[in-house]
Design a protein around this motif. Structure first.
Motif: not given
Length: 328
Positions: A249-250, A296-302, A311-314
């Motif tokens: 979104d940023g 960041f508020t989120s990032m992908p999880v592998l 994804i994992v978010t704050l």
């Protein structure tokens, strides 16, 4: 003002008396303390703490502390023990009894039965010739000190000494058992510390089917619609189970600030092609640190094969009870 000074003066005197009692007890720590720790380390059963009255409250706290640090332990009320609870004791157990006088009626009454069962008795007392001391396998004698109570009667200094002495036993035994943070976390799964030590990213992530994803040849408009539909701050382009790129979104706000025509752009043209990612088997607290450090508020999880899992978010981390450490 005079009353204020008087109250604070009395309070400081309580501190002084209890500190003196602790210092005196610290100075006498020696062979008996060592032997008590040795017996507990060799114990094949449980460690049972007993005390009557105020020492009983201390016994309950020490049993809880010892258990949380890796040694099975519980407290037993001596009066209840006389009415059936002695059945909780086995010959492989160690009984630690706290009684400064060593003559508490309820404690004295259970001594013959404990000896009959065959459990070892350890006494923490201030009276070397007491009934408790004479009927125990190991006895550590607290030094003479004043109770902090203004009457010199209520257990204050003596209970503080017993508490710290018991804490010292618990810590020494736990350390020699090599009880570590992960072990501690297993015994405190509902607490914030336990969650920090146990929860992995896969336990707190938003799973793939609930996340916003598009194909690698999607338009930017499709990505925005998908992000809005899922109500998340990130959309991932997926190709052959891999993360092809992301848009947050940023990123979208910045595009709009530059008056980019979002209807004419492809997702690939504006996406971040080498995003920060996290693996599913990493501790959630580590993911939280990365998110905070990078703002960041989120990032992908592998997974370890680089396949996209979600994804994992704050918010997904913090709502589980894992809270970030306060930066100094």
């Amino acid at each position: 003002m005079e009353l204020k000074r008087e109250r604070i003066g009395v309070a400081k005197e309580v501190f002084n008396k209890e500190i003196i009692a602790l210092k005196k007890t610290k100075e006498i720590l020696g062979n008996t303390f060592f032997d008590i720790c040795e017996e507990i380390l060799k114990c094949k059963g449980k460690v049972i703490w007993i005390g009557m009255g105020k020492p009983g409250h201390i016994a309950r706290k020490l049993a809880a502390t010892m258990s949380s640090l890796g040694t099975p332990s519980f407290s037993l009320h001596p009066a209840e023990a006389l009415h059936g609870d002695l059945g909780m004791i086995s010959k492989d157990d160690i009984i630690i009894i706290i009684s400064y006088s060593g003559e508490s009626e309820e404690v004295v009454k259970i001594l013959p039965i404990i000896k009959l069962i065959g459990a070892k008795i350890i006494a923490l007392t201030g009276n070397p010739i007491s009934t408790l001391a004479k009927n125990s396998n190991l006895v550590d004698i607290f030094p003479n000190f004043e109770e902090a109570c203004h009457l010199g009667l209520a257990p204050t200094s003596s209970t503080t000494v017993a508490l710290v002495y018991g804490d010292a036993i618990s810590v020494v035994v736990s350390q020699e058992k090599k009880f570590n943070k992960n072990d501690f976390g297993k015994f405190h799964p509902a607490g914030a510390l336990g969650k920090k030590l146990l929860y992995k990213v896969e336990d707190v992530m938003i799973k793939r089917e609930e996340t916003a994803t598009v194909s690698q040849d999607a338009s930017l408009k499709e990505g925005i619609v998908e992000m809005s539909k899922k109500g998340l701050s990130i959309v991932c382009a997926i190709a052959n189970e891999k993360v092809y790129g992301i848009l947050t979104d940023g990123d979208l706000r910045r595009l709009l600030e530059y008056n980019i025509d979002i209807y004419s752009k492809s997702f690939e043209e504006v996406m971040t092609k080498t995003p920060t990612v996290i693996y599913n088997d990493v501790l959630a607290i580590e993911a939280l640190k990365i998110l905070r450090d990078k703002n960041f508020t989120s990032m992908p999880v592998l997974d370890r094969n680089e396949n996209y899992l979600g994804i994992v978010t704050l918010h997904s981390i913090i709502r589980t009870g894992i809270v970030p450490e306060v930066k100094e």
